[in-house]
Design a protein around this motif. Structure first.
Motif, short mmCIF file in Angstrom:
data_model
loop_
_atom_site.label_atom_id
_atom_site.label_comp_id
_atom_site.label_asym_id
_atom_site.label_seq_id
_atom_site.Cartn_x
_atom_site.Cartn_y
_atom_site.Cartn_z
N SER A 227 0.82 -1.19 0.00
CA SER A 227 0.00 0.00 0.00
C SER A 227 0.87 1.25 0.00
O SER A 227 2.00 1.25 0.47
N GLY A 228 0.32 2.32 -0.55
CA GLY A 228 0.97 3.61 -0.53
C GLY A 228 -0.07 4.69 -0.72
O GLY A 228 -1.27 4.41 -0.80
N ARG A 229 0.38 5.89 -0.78
CA ARG A 229 -0.49 7.01 -1.12
C ARG A 229 0.00 7.54 -2.47
O ARG A 229 -0.35 7.01 -3.51
N ARG A 230 0.87 8.53 -2.45
CA ARG A 230 1.37 9.03 -3.73
C ARG A 230 2.26 8.00 -4.43
O ARG A 230 2.45 8.06 -5.64
N LEU A 231 2.80 7.06 -3.68
CA LEU A 231 3.63 5.99 -4.26
C LEU A 231 2.83 4.70 -4.47
O LEU A 231 3.40 3.61 -4.52
N GLN A 232 1.52 4.81 -4.61
CA GLN A 232 0.69 3.63 -4.75
C GLN A 232 1.04 2.80 -5.99
O GLN A 232 0.98 1.58 -5.97
N CYS B 110 -0.91 -11.90 -3.08
CA CYS B 110 -0.24 -10.63 -2.81
C CYS B 110 -0.96 -9.57 -3.63
O CYS B 110 -1.00 -9.67 -4.85
N PHE B 111 -1.54 -8.60 -2.97
CA PHE B 111 -2.32 -7.61 -3.70
C PHE B 111 -2.10 -6.24 -3.10
O PHE B 111 -1.46 -6.09 -2.05
N SER B 112 -2.60 -5.23 -3.78
CA SER B 112 -2.32 -3.87 -3.38
C SER B 112 -3.60 -3.08 -3.18
O SER B 112 -4.56 -3.22 -3.94
N LEU B 113 -3.60 -2.27 -2.13
CA LEU B 113 -4.72 -1.38 -1.85
C LEU B 113 -4.18 0.02 -1.59
O LEU B 113 -3.29 0.20 -0.75
N GLU B 114 -4.70 1.01 -2.28
CA GLU B 114 -4.34 2.39 -2.00
C GLU B 114 -4.60 2.67 -0.52
O GLU B 114 -5.52 2.11 0.08
N GLY B 115 -3.79 3.54 0.08
CA GLY B 115 -3.82 3.72 1.52
C GLY B 115 -5.18 4.00 2.10
O GLY B 115 -5.56 3.44 3.14
N GLY B 116 -5.94 4.87 1.47
CA GLY B 116 -7.28 5.16 1.96
C GLY B 116 -8.19 3.96 1.85
O GLY B 116 -9.01 3.68 2.76
N PHE C 265 4.85 2.15 1.36
CA PHE C 265 5.82 3.03 0.70
C PHE C 265 5.56 4.46 1.16
O PHE C 265 4.46 4.98 0.98
N ARG C 266 6.59 5.08 1.74
CA ARG C 266 6.46 6.43 2.29
C ARG C 266 7.52 7.33 1.67
O ARG C 266 8.72 7.10 1.83
N GLY C 267 7.08 8.36 0.94
CA GLY C 267 8.00 9.29 0.32
C GLY C 267 8.00 10.63 1.02
O GLY C 267 7.23 10.87 1.96
N GLN C 268 8.86 11.51 0.56
CA GLN C 268 8.94 12.85 1.13
C GLN C 268 7.92 13.73 0.41
O GLN C 268 8.26 14.57 -0.42
N ASP C 269 6.66 13.51 0.74
CA ASP C 269 5.58 14.25 0.09
C ASP C 269 4.46 14.50 1.08
O ASP C 269 4.53 14.11 2.24
N THR D 136 1.68 13.23 1.55
CA THR D 136 0.90 12.10 2.05
C THR D 136 1.66 11.26 3.09
O THR D 136 1.14 10.26 3.58
N ALA D 137 2.87 11.66 3.43
CA ALA D 137 3.71 10.84 4.32
C ALA D 137 3.06 10.60 5.68
O ALA D 137 3.15 9.50 6.24
N ASP D 138 2.41 11.62 6.23
CA ASP D 138 1.78 11.46 7.55
C ASP D 138 0.66 10.42 7.51
O ASP D 138 0.44 9.68 8.48
N LEU D 139 -0.05 10.35 6.39
CA LEU D 139 -1.11 9.35 6.26
C LEU D 139 -0.54 7.94 6.20
O LEU D 139 -1.10 7.00 6.78
N VAL D 140 0.59 7.76 5.50
CA VAL D 140 1.24 6.46 5.46
C VAL D 140 1.71 6.08 6.87
O VAL D 140 1.57 4.93 7.29
#
Length: 338
Positions: free
Chosen positions: A203-208, A226-232, A251-255, A257-261
């Motif tokens: 899962s990720g936000r901007r790095l989904q 193995c599957f993926s779900l957007e953070g929300g 996945f947490r980037g310098q953007d 959405t980082a606090d949500l991850v």
């Protein structure tokens, strides 16, 4: 890892692709400048972009979708199969079709049914492919990827997008630096944390999009769910599945959405699920999670730093669970049927 003489042939093929993926990506960026400028001029002129692809190509499209949006371009990534069955109008949109082989069944049918448009461009690794013959295309260096799971094709495709984004005004230097000096990150703690899991959710936000690429590779190679779900989306109900037998990769980037991850990671740890975080945020580690740390970065710089480490992780995870990892038993490299 097993010794090389005992290593499955499918994984040896993946090793060969990965060994040259960064060099091919740099060559792809450098060799497609003029075509990238042409595509960028069209994209900037309309301000509307439709990204079409399947499998790993769609994951790439999902990963770059927010980058184009960040430049003020109305961008949507849709699978070719969905576009064929429930099409968005393509009038007034630039269409970018991505296919590493340029020969998949959906690519052929889309062009057969639409005839393409003068506003259609291709991204492919094969310069003689159907796609390259049917639309002005950016061609990745190194030719068709031969190994089953997508590795080099993802990296090269990202580099082709980098060329377009650079022509649209994005600074390519941080992403190129990630390609030229790959991050050295120890994946063993993550593998140990996932020693007893039977399924994985990424899962990720901007790095989904990167999360979706990893989930696809994990599924193909390990043959585990193995599957993926957007953070929300992970927050809205599926947290119920989490527990010690479900591995979570974030996945947490310098953007922005980082606090949500981070919040999702904290909640996932509380369920008892083993949590691995690919982290280029520059923020403090999440207690209870296994952190794989990278230099602070966002966008393609973060993606291109994390991707080869994620690839090594998915390969090692699969190798510990499947005797002939890397050799498909129900699929083919190029999907020629729908």
């Amino acid at each position: 890892m097993t010794s090389n003489d005992k290593r499955p042939l499918g994984l040896q093929a993946i090793d060969r692709e990965m060994a040259r993926q960064n060099a091919d990506a740099i060559a792809s960026f450098e060799g497609n400048g003029e075509q990238a400028k042409t595509a960028a001029a069209s994209i900037g002129g309309t301000g509307r972009l439709l990204l079409l692809g399947m499998g790993g190509s769609h994951a790439v499209n999902r990963a770059v979708e927010p980058l184009y949006r960040g430049l003020g371009i109305e961008t949507i990534a849709v699978t070719l199969s969905e576009q064929l069955g429930m099409p968005l109008p393509i009038g007034g949109r630039i269409v970018l079709v991505t296919s590493q082989s340029g020969e998949s069944a959906e690519v052929l049918r889309w062009f057969a049914e639409t005839g393409g448009t003068r506003d259609t461009f291709g991204l492919t690794l094969e310069g003689t492919s159907f796609l390259a013959r049917s639309a002005p295309s950016l061609i990745g260096a190194g030719g068709t990827e031969l190994a089953f799971a997508a590795t080099r094709s993802l990296t090269v495709s990202f580099a082709l997008h980098l060329a377009i984004l650079a022509a649209l005004g994005t600074d390519p230097a941080p992403a190129l630096a990630a390609l030229k000096a790959p991050a050295e990150v120890d994946i063993q703690p993550a593998l140990s944390a996932f020693g007893d899991v039977g399924a994985v959710v990424t899962s990720g936000r901007r790095l989904q999009g990167l999360a979706e690429a990893l989930a696809l590779g994990l599924t193909e190679l390990s043959r585990r769910p193995c599957f993926s779900l957007e953070g929300g989306q992970l927050r809205h109900g599926p947290m119920e599945m989490l527990g010690p037998e479900i591995g979570v990769v974030l996945f947490r980037g310098q953007d922005a959405t980082a606090d949500l991850v981070t919040a999702t990671a904290v909640s996932a740890v509380e369920t008892g699920a083993p949590v691995v975080i690919f982290d280029s945020s520059g923020m403090v580690p999440v207690e209870g999670a296994t952190m794989l740390g990278f230099e602070p970065a966002d966008g393609l710089a973060a993606i291109l730093a994390m991707l080869p480490v994620a690839q090594r992780f998915m390969i090692a995870f699969a190798e510990s669970r499947v005797e002939n990892a890397g050799t498909p038993v129900r699929s083919t490299k190029i999907t020629r049927s729908e």
